[in-house]
Design a protein around this motif. Structure first.
Motif, mmCIF file in Angstrom:
data_model
loop_
_atom_site.group_PDB
_atom_site.id
_atom_site.type_symbol
_atom_site.label_atom_id
_atom_site.label_comp_id
_atom_site.label_asym_id
_atom_site.label_seq_id
_atom_site.Cartn_x
_atom_site.Cartn_y
_atom_site.Cartn_z
ATOM 1 N N THR A 169 11.719 78.748 5.382
ATOM 2 C CA THR A 169 12.379 80.104 5.285
ATOM 3 C C THR A 169 13.481 79.808 4.570
ATOM 4 O O THR A 169 13.817 80.813 3.447
ATOM 5 N N VAL A 170 14.278 78.896 4.750
ATOM 6 C CA VAL A 170 15.589 78.609 3.786
ATOM 7 C C VAL A 170 15.266 78.374 2.352
ATOM 8 O O VAL A 170 15.904 78.907 1.589
ATOM 9 N N TYR A 171 14.253 77.624 2.078
ATOM 10 C CA TYR A 171 13.714 77.517 0.508
ATOM 11 C C TYR A 171 13.394 78.778 0.046
ATOM 12 O O TYR A 171 13.773 78.865 -1.128
ATOM 13 N N ARG A 172 12.681 79.507 0.682
ATOM 14 C CA ARG A 172 11.989 80.791 0.217
ATOM 15 C C ARG A 172 13.327 81.727 -0.243
ATOM 16 O O ARG A 172 13.360 82.241 -1.092
ATOM 17 N N ASP A 173 14.329 81.893 0.839
ATOM 18 C CA ASP A 173 15.451 82.565 0.850
ATOM 19 C C ASP A 173 16.394 82.308 -0.640
ATOM 20 O O ASP A 173 16.972 82.932 -1.362
ATOM 21 N N LEU A 174 16.583 80.814 -0.609
ATOM 22 C CA LEU A 174 17.290 80.294 -1.855
ATOM 23 C C LEU A 174 16.556 80.669 -3.229
ATOM 24 O O LEU A 174 17.296 80.996 -3.864
ATOM 25 N N ALA A 175 15.299 80.674 -3.206
ATOM 26 C CA ALA A 175 14.640 80.847 -4.497
ATOM 27 C C ALA A 175 14.746 82.420 -4.691
ATOM 28 O O ALA A 175 14.840 82.707 -6.061
ATOM 29 N N TYR A 176 14.490 83.168 -3.473
ATOM 30 C CA TYR A 176 14.657 84.512 -3.808
ATOM 31 C C TYR A 176 16.284 84.770 -4.450
ATOM 32 O O TYR A 176 16.467 85.715 -5.272
ATOM 33 N N LEU A 177 17.215 84.209 -3.760
ATOM 34 C CA LEU A 177 18.569 84.477 -4.243
ATOM 35 C C LEU A 177 18.833 83.913 -5.529
ATOM 36 O O LEU A 177 19.341 84.509 -6.458
ATOM 37 N N ARG A 178 18.118 82.754 -6.133
ATOM 38 C CA ARG A 178 18.496 82.232 -7.227
ATOM 39 C C ARG A 178 17.597 83.035 -8.582
ATOM 40 O O ARG A 178 17.984 83.375 -9.365
ATOM 41 N N ASP A 179 16.110 83.324 -8.084
ATOM 42 C CA ASP A 179 15.375 83.568 -9.222
ATOM 43 C C ASP A 179 15.130 85.072 -9.177
ATOM 44 O O ASP A 179 15.057 85.782 -10.365
ATOM 45 N N TYR A 180 15.382 86.004 -8.423
ATOM 46 C CA TYR A 180 15.259 87.404 -8.220
ATOM 47 C C TYR A 180 16.774 87.840 -8.274
ATOM 48 O O TYR A 180 16.787 88.935 -9.087
ATOM 49 N N LEU A 181 17.419 87.457 -7.553
ATOM 50 C CA LEU A 181 19.028 88.007 -7.785
ATOM 51 C C LEU A 181 19.737 87.317 -8.612
ATOM 52 O O LEU A 181 21.185 87.914 -8.835
#
Length: 322
Positions: A36-48
């Motif tokens: 979940t940490v990796y998914r949230d980091l990816a969401y923060l970096r790639d989407y936001l």
């Protein structure tokens, strides 16, 4: 912790960090799994488009040249706030075509704008969220407007009241205190001048309402809360006692998460059943709620309430004996 809350927390951690933050620490702070940490980091970096740099070995942080300037885009709402907005939008849509449509149009547009901002440019399929009324009662709209106006303008009110329990009509003269929405229906909390006491009236039983010229008598909030909110249900008053209800292990899964009263006491029993204690004044509404659970609920105390429940069940059973 929900995803929106995690993203907020992750953003705060990375913004404040002077050195890379390890995945292990992020797991602990965010109370989630490594994946979940990796998914949230990816969401923060790639989407936001957050300036996240680093890797799983050294840790993650914001790029120092951009981190101070980055902010989360749009409006971020908790699940409770988002639910409230969606519910409000559905309620406004249900008012379409009525006298409130034009007046509420700006509010409808504002809610839609807030939802768009929350979605970050994506379209939220709000048509997939439904607010379904349950057991609502038909209101006399003229009477309702008079009641609401009297409450807000602080004027005395007279009306005819047809009691549901006796079906008798009486003429009442009251000082309105509060208009309360409870279980899909409206109630008027008021000072009854003839009875010299606080009373609650179901608005759907009010007719021929007339707003007077005299200013309504104000009752202190503490007194209103003590009389109207200290006991179980809308038809409350000073508590006459506590009821103890025991629910089966099957029903316990639901009842343990339900809010029956602000002073309720609940505990799981060793055999998996759930014991709930609530203060009550009049037992009628409490009995109806307990009967809703059928054989999965048993009133243990007081004896008088237990006997009333027993009588109700015997009368109900007699309907099927013919």
């Amino acid at each position: 912790m929900e995803r929106i809350e995690r993203i907020h927390a992750l953003h705060r951690i990375l913004t404040a960090a002077r050195y890379p933050v390890t995945v292990q620490r992020l797991q602990e702070d965010l109370e989630c799994s490594r994946a979940t940490v990796y998914r949230d980091l990816a969401y923060l970096r790639d989407y936001l488009m957050a300036p996240v740099v680093g890797n799983g070995e050294a840790g993650f942080r914001y790029d120092t040249s951009e981190g101070d300037r980055f902010e989360l885009p749009g409006l971020w709402l908790s699940s409770e706030e988002l639910h409230s907005l969606l519910a409000a939008q559905q309620l406004l849509m249900r008012s379409g075509g009525g006298v409130l449509s034009n007046a509420l149009a700006p509010l409808q547009q504002r809610i839609e704008k807030l939802l768009d901002e929350h979605a970050g440019g994506r379209r939220l399929p709000v048509e997939r969220v439904r607010v379904i009324p349950h057991r609502t009662r038909r209101l006399d709209e003229t009477a309702f407007r008079a009641v609401a106006t009297a409450v807000l303008d602080r004027k005395q009110l007279t009306f005819e009241y047809r009691a549901r329990s006796t079906d008798q009509r009486t003429r009442r003269s009251v000082s309105p205190q509060r208009l309360t929405h409870y279980r899909e229906n409206w109630y008027l909390d008021a000072w009854d001048h003839e009875r010299d006491a606080l009373r609650s009236f179901s608005v759907d039983r009010i007719s021929a309402a007339k707003i007077g010229e005299d200013t309504a008598r104000d009752v202190a909030d503490d007194e209103l809360d003590q009389h109207l909110a200290s006991s179980y249900g809308i038809f409350s008053g000073a508590p006459k006692g506590w009821a103890t209800i025991v629910f089966s292990a099957k029903a316990a899964r639901w009842v343990a998460d339900e809010h029956w009263h602000s002073q309720q006491q609940g505990r799981f029993l060793p055999d998996g059943r759930y014991e709930l204690k609530v203060p009550y004044s009049a037992g009628r509404e409490l009995l109806m709620d307990v009967m809703h659970y059928g054989s999965d609920a048993e009133i243990v105390e007081p004896v008088v309430l237990r006997e009333q429940a027993k009588s109700m069940l015997e009368l109900a059973l007699s309907n099927y004996g013919r």
